[in-house]
Design an enzyme around this catalytic site. Structure first.
Site, PDB file in Angstrom:
ATOM      1  N   HIS A 118      -0.094   4.024 -10.601  1.00  0.00           N
ATOM      2  CA  HIS A 118      -1.009   4.024  -9.246  1.00  0.00           C
ATOM      3  C   HIS A 118      -0.507   5.115  -8.136  1.00  0.00           C
ATOM      4  O   HIS A 118      -0.238   4.253  -6.461  1.00  0.00           O
ATOM      5  CB  HIS A 118      -1.809   3.030  -8.623  1.00  0.00           C
ATOM      6  CG  HIS A 118      -3.177   2.904  -7.989  1.00  0.00           C
ATOM      7  ND1 HIS A 118      -2.432   3.543  -6.274  1.00  0.00           N
ATOM      8  CD2 HIS A 118      -4.139   2.233  -7.993  1.00  0.00           C
ATOM      9  CE1 HIS A 118      -3.629   3.690  -6.476  1.00  0.00           C
ATOM     10  NE2 HIS A 118      -5.113   2.934  -6.450  1.00  0.00           N
ATOM     11  N   GLU A 128      -2.952   9.105 -10.967  1.00  0.00           N
ATOM     12  CA  GLU A 128      -2.269   7.977 -11.423  1.00  0.00           C
ATOM     13  C   GLU A 128      -2.542   8.413 -13.304  1.00  0.00           C
ATOM     14  O   GLU A 128      -3.500   8.391 -13.326  1.00  0.00           O
ATOM     15  CB  GLU A 128      -3.585   6.621 -11.074  1.00  0.00           C
ATOM     16  CG  GLU A 128      -3.760   6.230  -9.257  1.00  0.00           C
ATOM     17  CD  GLU A 128      -4.681   5.809  -9.375  1.00  0.00           C
ATOM     18  OE1 GLU A 128      -5.386   4.352  -9.663  1.00  0.00           O
ATOM     19  OE2 GLU A 128      -4.906   5.971  -8.443  1.00  0.00           O
ATOM     20  N   ASP A 181     -12.800   9.085  -5.801  1.00  0.00           N
ATOM     21  CA  ASP A 181     -12.471   8.406  -6.795  1.00  0.00           C
ATOM     22  C   ASP A 181     -13.568   8.368  -8.336  1.00  0.00           C
ATOM     23  O   ASP A 181     -14.277   7.980  -8.109  1.00  0.00           O
ATOM     24  CB  ASP A 181     -12.840   6.619  -5.758  1.00  0.00           C
ATOM     25  CG  ASP A 181     -12.423   5.582  -6.841  1.00  0.00           C
ATOM     26  OD1 ASP A 181     -11.700   5.189  -7.308  1.00  0.00           O
ATOM     27  OD2 ASP A 181     -12.862   4.460  -6.348  1.00  0.00           O
ATOM     28  N   ARG A 227       1.194  -1.124  -0.213  1.00  0.00           N
ATOM     29  CA  ARG A 227      -0.033   0.169   0.445  1.00  0.00           C
ATOM     30  C   ARG A 227       0.980   0.890   0.030  1.00  0.00           C
ATOM     31  O   ARG A 227       0.986   1.499   0.887  1.00  0.00           O
ATOM     32  CB  ARG A 227      -0.328   0.133   1.517  1.00  0.00           C
ATOM     33  CG  ARG A 227      -1.453   1.174   1.770  1.00  0.00           C
ATOM     34  CD  ARG A 227      -2.777   1.511   0.708  1.00  0.00           C
ATOM     35  NE  ARG A 227      -4.154   0.359   0.409  1.00  0.00           N
ATOM     36  CZ  ARG A 227      -4.737  -0.361  -0.183  1.00  0.00           C
ATOM     37  NH1 ARG A 227      -4.423   1.193  -1.270  1.00  0.00           N
ATOM     38  NH2 ARG A 227      -5.554  -0.963  -0.286  1.00  0.00           N
ATOM     39  N   ARG A 282       0.870  -6.396  -9.567  1.00  0.00           N
ATOM     40  CA  ARG A 282       1.331  -5.869  -8.643  1.00  0.00           C
ATOM     41  C   ARG A 282       1.709  -7.157  -7.661  1.00  0.00           C
ATOM     42  O   ARG A 282       2.605  -6.434  -6.710  1.00  0.00           O
ATOM     43  CB  ARG A 282       0.231  -5.398  -8.051  1.00  0.00           C
ATOM     44  CG  ARG A 282      -1.016  -5.138  -7.842  1.00  0.00           C
ATOM     45  CD  ARG A 282      -1.679  -3.999  -6.912  1.00  0.00           C
ATOM     46  NE  ARG A 282      -2.619  -4.377  -7.390  1.00  0.00           N
ATOM     47  CZ  ARG A 282      -4.201  -3.988  -5.792  1.00  0.00           C
ATOM     48  NH1 ARG A 282      -3.637  -2.478  -5.702  1.00  0.00           N
ATOM     49  NH2 ARG A 282      -5.528  -4.282  -6.643  1.00  0.00           N
TER      50      ARG A 282
HETATM   51  C1  BG6 Z   1      -8.240   3.316  -7.107  1.00  0.00           C
HETATM   52  C2  BG6 Z   1      -9.782   3.489  -8.022  1.00  0.00           C
HETATM   53  O1  BG6 Z   1      -7.370   3.180  -8.507  1.00  0.00           O
HETATM   54  O2  BG6 Z   1      -7.857   2.302  -6.565  1.00  0.00           O
HETATM   55  C3  BG6 Z   1     -10.885   2.755  -5.790  1.00  0.00           C
HETATM   56  O3  BG6 Z   1      -9.905   4.060  -8.196  1.00  0.00           O
HETATM   57  C4  BG6 Z   1     -10.127   1.545  -5.112  1.00  0.00           C
HETATM   58  O4  BG6 Z   1     -11.600   2.010  -6.661  1.00  0.00           O
HETATM   59  C5  BG6 Z   1      -8.122   2.432  -4.874  1.00  0.00           C
HETATM   60  O5  BG6 Z   1     -10.314   1.749  -4.509  1.00  0.00           O
HETATM   61  C6  BG6 Z   1      -7.071   1.235  -3.731  1.00  0.00           C
HETATM   62  O6  BG6 Z   1      -7.569   0.037  -5.135  1.00  0.00           O
HETATM   63  P1  BG6 Z   1      -6.630  -1.317  -3.948  1.00  0.00           P
HETATM   64  O7  BG6 Z   1      -7.070  -2.392  -4.870  1.00  0.00           O
HETATM   65  O8  BG6 Z   1      -5.303  -1.432  -4.028  1.00  0.00           O
HETATM   66  O9  BG6 Z   1      -7.167  -1.318  -2.678  1.00  0.00           O
END
Ligand code: BG6
Length: 284
Positions: free
Chosen positions: A155, A255, A198, A59, A85
């Site tokens: 991302h 992103e 979002d 994360r 990923r």
């Molecule tokens: C964003 C999405 O790019 O990533 C969101 O638009 C999502 O909807 C977020 O919650 C995080 O995603 P993840 O899978 O890493 O928890």
């Protein structure tokens, strides 16, 4: 310049240090999770609860969403944001460039796991240049006999001083799809984040700027027509195991994406690249 491999909780990563910056890239996901320019605070947000575990996406940093962004449209039970990923990538090369920056290349190719959910032969290549600016290029080559469709993203989680004090420029008048209600809107003025966001924007310009108190961060995106903006806000941050309750205040995801209606078709032997160039300017 120095490059070395290290381990953390079972994840192997590359640490690069040169005259301009320090960076760390995990082989799982080709996941750049740290980049700090000399004399500046770290550019990428990485939560203090980020988990470094095999099979789990980190994360923070720059997760790679591939070969689909968000939920898989044909099968919503498949992994959100695709498999790239979570896969172990191969570290192909490292090169010191003339002006002192470092070029790292990693690659992922089709294997049993990827074939199970996405039955194509492909090469996915990540090129990262660590210098006074950060340049990330993701290139897909279709090695199959049939064309395939892609949605994807770099991302990027940006570190910010506080969500209440930043502003995002470059999106005024831009149409966006709001993932929270499924509707389309037009952005009125510069973007201030004061709620869960979002959204998939379809910007007119390739550059988006985070105005922060300490610096401006300019993201230049190439090879895409979409930019995703995400902040989970209070309730979703609390619900996430790998984000602290206050984590949402210190991050914003911008992103570089082929997402929403920006779908890429790659023909056999063809390739497609998307690129994020990130520059920072200290204000003080
Ligand atoms: C964003 C999405 O790019 O990533 C969101 O638009 C999502 O909807 C977020 O919650 C995080 O995603 P993840 O899978 O890493 O928890």
């Amino acid at each position: 310049m120095s490059i070395e491999k290290r381990w953390e909780n079972g994840l192997e990563y590359i640490v690069i240090e040169n005259a301009f910056a320090e960076a760390k890239i995990a082989l799982q996901g080709a996941h750049l999770f740290y980049y700090q320019k000399k004399g500046e605070s770290p550019l990428l947000w990485l939560g203090d609860k980020a988990q470094f575990e095999p099979g789990k996406a980190i994360r923070g940093g720059v997760p790679i969403c591939f070969p689909w962004f968000g939920k898989n449209r044909a099968d919503v039970t498949l992994l959100q944001h695709g498999f790239a990923r979570n896969q172990l990538w191969e570290w192909v090369s490292s090169e010191e460039r003339e002006e002192g920056s470092t070029h790292i290349q990693l690659q992922l190719t089709a294997n049993e796991t990827t074939r199970k959910v996405w039955d194509y032969a492909f090469i996915l290549q990540l090129d990262v240049i660590i210098g006074s600016e950060l340049v990330i290029t993701l290139t897909t080559t279709n090695q199959d006999q049939k064309p395939f469709e892609l949605t994807q993203a770099l991302h990027t989680y940006f570190n910010i001083s506080d969500i209440d004090t930043i502003q995002i420029d470059g999106l005024d008048g831009t149409i966006y799809h709001n993932n929270l209600d499924g509707q389309e809107y037009s952005q009125d003025g510069d973007l201030i984040i004061n709620q869960e966001v979002d959204r998939i924007y379809y910007p007119h310009s390739d550059s988006t700027i985070i105005q922060d108190s300490e610096r401006t961060v300019t993201l230049i995106s190439e090879g895409v027509h979409a930019l995703v903006v995400w902040n989970p806000w209070i309730d979703k941050a609390k619900a996430m195991v790998d984000m602290s309750d206050e984590g949402y205040r210190k991050m914003i995801c911008l992103e570089t994406a082929n997402a929403g209606r920006d779908i890429v078709v790659v023909e056999p032997n063809g390739s497609h690249s998307l690129k994020a160039i990130i520059r920072t300017n200290l204000l003080k």
